[in-house]
Enzyme design. Structure first.
Site, PDB file in Angstrom:
ATOM      1  N   HIS A 143      -3.117   1.233  -2.654  1.00  0.00           N
ATOM      2  CA  HIS A 143      -3.844   2.307  -2.995  1.00  0.00           C
ATOM      3  C   HIS A 143      -2.919   3.550  -2.140  1.00  0.00           C
ATOM      4  O   HIS A 143      -3.453   4.196  -1.339  1.00  0.00           O
ATOM      5  CB  HIS A 143      -4.918   2.600  -2.842  1.00  0.00           C
ATOM      6  CG  HIS A 143      -5.717   3.511  -3.573  1.00  0.00           C
ATOM      7  ND1 HIS A 143      -6.835   3.367  -4.407  1.00  0.00           N
ATOM      8  CD2 HIS A 143      -5.602   4.907  -3.602  1.00  0.00           C
ATOM      9  CE1 HIS A 143      -7.202   4.443  -4.957  1.00  0.00           C
ATOM     10  NE2 HIS A 143      -6.469   5.319  -4.359  1.00  0.00           N
ATOM     11  N   GLN A 183      -8.755   6.430   2.693  1.00  0.00           N
ATOM     12  CA  GLN A 183      -9.600   7.566   2.519  1.00  0.00           C
ATOM     13  C   GLN A 183     -11.016   7.237   3.188  1.00  0.00           C
ATOM     14  O   GLN A 183     -11.824   8.192   3.449  1.00  0.00           O
ATOM     15  CB  GLN A 183      -9.796   7.768   1.021  1.00  0.00           C
ATOM     16  CG  GLN A 183      -8.721   8.383   0.483  1.00  0.00           C
ATOM     17  CD  GLN A 183      -8.717   8.664  -1.008  1.00  0.00           C
ATOM     18  OE1 GLN A 183      -8.444   7.835  -1.946  1.00  0.00           O
ATOM     19  NE2 GLN A 183      -9.202   9.931  -1.438  1.00  0.00           N
ATOM     20  N   ASN A 212      -2.308   0.891  -7.507  1.00  0.00           N
ATOM     21  CA  ASN A 212      -3.302   2.118  -7.889  1.00  0.00           C
ATOM     22  C   ASN A 212      -2.394   3.054  -8.597  1.00  0.00           C
ATOM     23  O   ASN A 212      -1.383   3.707  -7.779  1.00  0.00           O
ATOM     24  CB  ASN A 212      -4.106   2.502  -6.802  1.00  0.00           C
ATOM     25  CG  ASN A 212      -5.144   3.665  -7.316  1.00  0.00           C
ATOM     26  OD1 ASN A 212      -5.958   3.405  -8.088  1.00  0.00           O
ATOM     27  ND2 ASN A 212      -4.706   4.777  -7.031  1.00  0.00           N
ATOM     28  N   GLU A 213      -2.687   3.209  -9.817  1.00  0.00           N
ATOM     29  CA  GLU A 213      -1.734   4.499 -10.429  1.00  0.00           C
ATOM     30  C   GLU A 213      -0.476   4.689 -10.392  1.00  0.00           C
ATOM     31  O   GLU A 213       0.232   5.351  -9.979  1.00  0.00           O
ATOM     32  CB  GLU A 213      -2.528   6.028  -9.700  1.00  0.00           C
ATOM     33  CG  GLU A 213      -3.784   6.149 -10.141  1.00  0.00           C
ATOM     34  CD  GLU A 213      -4.487   7.359  -9.924  1.00  0.00           C
ATOM     35  OE1 GLU A 213      -5.755   7.640 -10.444  1.00  0.00           O
ATOM     36  OE2 GLU A 213      -3.995   8.042  -9.100  1.00  0.00           O
TER      37      GLU A 213
END
Length: 420
Positions: A113, A19, A157-158
């Site tokens: 991620h 990102q 991540n998540e």
């Protein structure tokens, strides 16, 4: 009223490599952006050029008063082809870590991620039986080089987000925090195009966001376990965990059973993955309220964020209390934030949430830190650059950084260890 936090409390902010870095051309998300019919509103391009400007960015975070920086390492950069590791990429991340120490920020690293190497799609992506071994080997190589510099690491991540996405899209039609809408999820044509750009077919094209059935979840669990073992073998002092995205699941009369089912689906089914971890990464943005007919929409006139979910900072403390019932390891808030162009509301969001977090600590729950999502206004997946989660605005025509009042506010809290 003043709230004093423990003296070793971790204060900082977070980013994700894809990102902010820009030009991650070897990643599967790059193919998704370029695919014919892609639902992405923008192409990431240079993003905010953090791959080049990381030293200035880290210095800026430190000048604002922050004490920690959570960032991710891009697997596709480190291992651009199977078994081939990039010395220049490893040295880049080494210098990022060293820059953190030079400017007084504690690094918290995520090894994955969301984005994965395009070559992984050619062997079946996250449905490939070889993925646990391949991911753990990547982690091992990174930690052989950099482990002494990494005190905290998230393998993933998540991990629960794919199941949440599937559930949301099937039942509710909501837009989740990562910004992938239901129509895009179901549209096959652009995924076929993305698969071709990765050099494979749609049958092999299984991205991280598609880990939503039991077979793939089992592979993900094994990947985490093998990665944790590899990291601990090389760098036993590093604290290892993973993160989950958790809304505050609530109910109104008649919705109790549905709410319990959702909490089981979103959280408890993954508890076995945490056995042997050193900490738990908790990520929260809002609440979900269930009634007899399912999800209850926010009341007319309720304040909504840019992502169209409810502004509800009280959710953070509620989720901390819920997960603490099932955990015996410390909790680190690895993401918490709000998409808004009203920074006054962001400041209020932080303050209200931190007051609730402090009450959890006061009641004996082991919460060790707070990392705000996100450091900069950045590329918000298929929503492009339209969502502003950042503490720091970025003029992408010049790449100039402009700290918001929320950045100074969180920095003051970090410096004084006190919330007023």
């Amino acid at each position: 009223m003043k709230y004093l936090f423990p003296k070793d409390f971790i204060w900082g902010s977070a980013t994700a490599a894809y990102q902010v870095e820009g030009n991650n051309t070897g990643s599967d998300f790059w193919a998704e952006e370029q695919a014919e019919g892609s639902p992405y509103a923008d192409k990431s391009g240079d993003a905010i050029d953090h791959y080049r400007l990381y030293r200035e960015d880290i210095a800026l975070m430190a000048s604002l008063g922050l004490k920690a920086y959570r960032f991710s390492i891009e697997w596709a950069r480190v291992e651009p082809a199977p078994g081939q590791y990039s010395r220049s990429a490893i040295e880049h991340y080494r210098d990022m870590l060293n820059a953190c120490y030079e400017y007084g920020l504690m690094p918290v690293v995520a090894m994955h991620h969301f984005s994965s190497p395009q070559w992984l799609m050619r062997i079946g992506g996250w449905a490939s039986p070889s993925v646990p071994e391949r991911f753990s080997k990547y982690c091992e190589v990174v930690f052989q080089e950099l482990g002494s510099l990494i005190p905290y690491v998230l393998t993933f991540n998540e991990i629960n987000l794919p199941v949440m996405l599937r559930d949301v899209f099937m039942n509710n039609g909501l837009v989740p925090p990562v910004g992938i809408d239901s129509a895009s999820w179901r549209a096959p044509q652009w995924r076929e195009s993305a698969a071709r750009l990765c050099g494979t077919t749609v049958d092999n094209y299984v991205t991280f966001h598609m880990i939503s059935d039991e077979a793939k979840i089992a592979l993900l669990k094994e990947a985490h376990i093998q990665a944790r073992e590899a990291i601990k073998r090389v760098s036993p002092q590093t604290r290892v965990g993973l993160s989950m995205a958790l809304s505050d699941v609530q109910s109104v009369p008649g919705g109790e059973n549905i709410a319990e089912e959702r909490w089981q689906l979103y959280f408890r089914k993954y508890l076995s993955m945490l056995e042997g971890d050193d900490f738990f990464g908790l990520q929260n943005y809002t609440r979900e309220v269930y009634g007899q007919e399912g999800l209850v929409r926010p009341a007319p006139g309720a304040e909504l964020t840019q992502m169209k979910y409810e502004y509800y900072p009280e959710a953070l403390a509620n989720v901390i209390r819920k997960v603490a019932k099932d955990l015996s390891i410390p909790i680190l808030i690895t993401e918490h934030g709000i998409g808004t162009d009203d920074d006054v509301r962001r400041v209020n969001f932080i303050r209200t949430a931190l007051a609730g977090l402090h009450s959890c600590i006061r009641d004996g729950i082991a919460v060790t830190g707070y990392l705000h999502w996100t450091t900069f206004d950045n590329f918000e997946w298929n929503a492009g650059y339209s969502m502003t989660f950042g503490l720091i605005a970025v003029d992408r025509s010049t790449q100039e950084r402009h700290p918001k009042e929320s950045a100074h506010y969180l920095g003051r809290i970090a410096q004084t260890n006190t919330l007023e």
